[in-house]
Design an enzyme around this catalytic site. Structure first.
Site, PDB file in Angstrom:
ATOM      1  CD  GLU A 187     -13.671   6.885  -4.948  1.00 26.70           C
ATOM      2  OE1 GLU A 187     -13.523   6.295  -6.038  1.00 26.70           O
ATOM      3  OE2 GLU A 187     -12.955   6.651  -3.949  1.00 26.70           O
ATOM      4  CD  GLU A 220      -5.234   5.570   0.179  1.00 24.23           C
ATOM      5  OE1 GLU A 220      -6.092   5.013  -0.500  1.00 24.23           O
ATOM      6  OE2 GLU A 220      -4.875   5.166   1.300  1.00 24.23           O
ATOM      7  CD  GLU A 221      -3.628   8.390  -7.361  1.00 29.52           C
ATOM      8  OE1 GLU A 221      -3.372   9.564  -7.679  1.00 29.52           O
ATOM      9  OE2 GLU A 221      -4.609   7.761  -7.795  1.00 29.52           O
ATOM     10  CG  ASP A 265      -1.324  12.373  -2.447  1.00 28.59           C
ATOM     11  OD1 ASP A 265      -1.369  11.121  -2.497  1.00 28.59           O
ATOM     12  OD2 ASP A 265      -1.724  13.079  -3.375  1.00 28.59           O
ATOM     13  CD1 TRP A 323      -2.469   2.054   1.486  1.00 33.32           C
ATOM     14  CD2 TRP A 323      -3.258   0.449   0.138  1.00 33.32           C
ATOM     15  NE1 TRP A 323      -3.682   2.473   0.994  1.00 33.32           N
ATOM     16  CE2 TRP A 323      -4.181   1.510   0.162  1.00 33.32           C
ATOM     17  CE3 TRP A 323      -3.544  -0.669  -0.657  1.00 33.32           C
ATOM     18  CZ2 TRP A 323      -5.369   1.495  -0.566  1.00 33.32           C
ATOM     19  CZ3 TRP A 323      -4.728  -0.689  -1.390  1.00 33.32           C
ATOM     20  CH2 TRP A 323      -5.619   0.385  -1.333  1.00 33.32           C
TER      21      TRP A 323
END
Ligand SMILES: *[C@@H]1O[C@H](CO)[C@@H](O)[C@H](O)[C@H]1NC(C)=O
Ligand SMILES: *[C@@H]1O[C@H](CO)[C@@H](O)[C@H](O)[C@H]1NC(C)=O
Ligand SMILES: *[C@@H]1O[C@H](CO)[C@@H](O)[C@H](O)[C@H]1NC(C)=O
Ligand SMILES: *[C@@H]1O[C@H](CO)[C@@H](O)[C@H](O)[C@H]1NC(C)=O
Length: 579
Positions: free
Chosen positions: A424, A199-200, A196, A140
């Site tokens: 989303e 999540e990238e 960030d 992750w």
């Protein structure tokens, strides 16, 4: 309907009708959003949360395409900030139970060792956990350093209310220890990179820095109220350092806040509007040092961000500037091919409603050379100056801002399905809901935007009259994942058959103490090299092995154990071959 005359400007019937329609939509949608938000919390009794530990927020009940059936510290904290604010405003006394359950769940979660480390070695930066609060050990984007700050902010709001309501003993005994762990982590790690909010990218992120600054400021004040004076000067010193660093995200030539320092993107990102609304302090006015919603820098940035979506998606085609458009995370986004999100479109509206609260309270607004392009969207002839609420210019600009904000909510209204469910994303061509259903954060965004539109003024957190240090110091804030940890990347070349995966376990808690069951899944994105990065204690002799799992069978690497010693600081890379 006839247009009506207001001060010096004509408003068409559309603006009036839009305002009424948005009011009506939010009146209907808010109770739906609140009920659906609460249904996503363990202990709610909803079938959506079967197996979820009490007080734990799931990101979404969606368990495939995408699987969001996990709990994220960031999302949960933002959701609970909205719930705690409703409770402390006296809107719903029944929320006390779920707030206490959330607190209990976080006391537990903080202690769970995970791939980012233990509670004392960087584990608080772990972004997501399984719904039973066991560690998520797959590959992750970790660590993410906004989570501890946001959790501290949510719980400080509750703690301040407890103090004000004759329950300081509970604030001290039960809230403070959680807040202190999080703030110690923030104070020790704000000057290290991390992933960030999307999540990238591992870099420095404006949102992360802004919420870290807020948490340290209000944490110092909260500690003072509880007579925990030993931490106050440390938090205050680091807050000043973080505030100094925060200024560096501003891009003066292009007039926007650069959201990330890395990743090869423009840096135009909802990250910055989200930072402004989640660090809104009405007592700070339109101060640009903390990028308040109505600051000239945040308004200029908002325009640049919105304009970045005008031409890239067909959902926005034919919509002339300055009319509102559907907005997403950032224009280069390719997740689900890149689409508008409900929570980012709402963030635009919320920043504008927050601005209106301050202008109204101050009885004036300033147009500066930095915010001029923002205001000229609505009044091309406006010039730099201060406009009192008695002037026609003030009336024109505030009415136009209100109308613009409503237009972003109207877009959300248009693409909200009949049952009121908020996913989303919504499709960039058709507007059809996409990706995870019932995203808890989408519901929280709807609730906070509604509160702001209704003029609800949040508590101050101490952003007023801050002085930015003239030179930036980093002392003490650069731990690499927790005091005394090192980011270690494990690479192993291993050929596998379809369905077979490679895991890692070893001799320390961050490597799951030799447990094959909770061993950490490596990423195969560079197959046949499998990889994972884990924060490990510095200056420590470590033993580890890779294992294979296939159809439930576990195969260990052959003896001996692999071993190495972590360095004193920084990062470290291992390149192994399966044996
Ligand atoms: C303080 O708050 C806790 C948590 O909600 C509650 O259990 C306790 O009864 C409260 N004590 C007082 C004196 O109100
Ligand atoms: C650390 O702080 C300094 C001074 O503000 C800044 O130049 C640097 O980019 C920061 N690095 C990180 C990773 O936060
Ligand atoms: C406008 O600018 C003046 C001077 O800098 C400042 O004192 C005032 O607070 C500002 N008002 C607003 C609403 O930003
Ligand atoms: C590897 O480490 C484990 C756990 O400490 C130990 O039981 C085992 O004997 C070690 N293997 C070898 C070959 O030393």
């Amino acid at each position: 309907m006839r247009p009506f005359f207001l001060a010096t400007v004509w408003f068409g019937a559309t603006a009036w009708a839009q305002s009424a329609a948005v009011s009506s939509f939010l009146a209907t949608e808010s109770p739906i959003a609140k009920a659906n938000l609460l249904a996503n919390i363990g202990g709610s009794g909803s079938t959506k949360t079967t197996g979820v530990k009490t007080g734990v927020v799931i990101a979404s009940p969606s368990q495939s395409s995408p699987d969001y059936f996990y709990t994220w510290t960031r999302d949960s904290s933002l959701v609970f900030k909205a719930i705690i604010d409703q409770y402390t405003r006296g809107e719903d006394s029944s929320l006390r139970t779920v707030i206490d359950q959330y607190l209990t769940s976080q006391i537990f979660q903080q202690q769970v060792s995970n791939p980012s480390g233990s509670v004392s070695s960087g584990g608080l930066g772990e972004p997501k956990f399984n719904v039973d609060l066991s560690a998520f050990t797959g590959a992750w984007g970790r660590p993410q350093r906004d989570g501890p700050a946001l959790r501290a902010t949510a719980l400080i709001s509750y703690g301040n209310w407890l103090i004000a309501n004759s329950n300081s003993s509970f604030a001290l005994s039960t809230v403070w220890p959680v807040v202190k762990l999080d703030l110690d982590y923030v104070a020790a790690n704000w000057n290290s990179t991390g992933f960030d909010l999307w999540e990238e990218i591992s870099s420095s992120s404006f949102f992360t820095t802004a919420v870290q600054h807020r948490s340290l400021r209000e944490g110092a004040a909260f500690a003072t109220k509880l007579a925990q004076t030993s931490v106050v000067s440390g938090y205050t010193t680091q807050a000043a350092n973080v505030l100094c660093f925060l200024q560096s995200y501003w891009n003066p030539s292009a007039g926007y806040i650069t959201a990330n320092t890395g990743g090869g993107r423009s840096g135009k990102d909802a990250n910055t509007a989200l930072a402004s609304i989640h660090t809104f302090d009405p007592a700070a006015g339109c101060d640009a040092a903390t990028f308040q919603p109505c600051s000239d820098k945040a308004l200029s940035s908002l325009k640049v961000y919105v304009d970045a979506f005008r031409t890239i998606w067909s959902i926005n085609s034919g919509v002339a500037s300055p009319n509102a458009v559907a907005t997403g995370r950032y224009p280069e986004d390719s997740y689900y091919n890149g689409n508008p999100w409900y929570l980012t479109t709402l963030a635009v509206a919320e920043q504008l409603y927050d601005s209106l609260i301050v202008w109204s309270a101050q009885g004036s607004l300033n147009v500066t050379s930095t915010s001029l392009p923002f205001f000229q969207q609505f009044l091309p002839t406006v010039s730099v100056g201060t406009y009192a609420s008695t002037t026609a210019t003030f009336t024109t600009l505030t009415a136009a801002t209100q109308n613009w904000a409503d237009a972003f909510v109207a877009i959300v209204q248009k693409y909200t399905p009949a049952n009121g469910g908020l996913s989303e994303q919504y499709d960039k061509n058709t507007g059809v809901p996409l990706s995870a259903v019932d995203l808890t954060w989408s519901y929280a965004a709807l609730l906070t935007t509604t509160a702001s539109r209704n003029g609800v003024v949040p508590d101050s957190w101490g952003a007023q009259e801050l002085t930015v240090p003239s030179s930036c110091s980093t002392s003490g804030g650069g731990g690499s994942g927790g005091s005394g940890t090192v980011a270690v990347t494990f690479n192993v070349v291993a050929t596998t058959v379809l369905g077979e995966n490679i895991y890692l376990t070893g001799s320390v808690s961050a490597l799951q103490n030799w447990s094959p069951d909770s061993a950490m899944l490596l990423s195969a994105s560079n197959y046949p090299t499998w990889s994972i990065t884990v924060n490990l204690p510095a200056n420590t002799a470590i033993q580890y092995k890779y294992i294979r799992k296939f159809n439930g069978a576990v195969t260990w690497e052959s003896d001996p154990n692999n071993s190495f010693t972590t360095p004193a600081s920084g990062s470290y890379t291992l390149s192994d071959t399966w044996r």
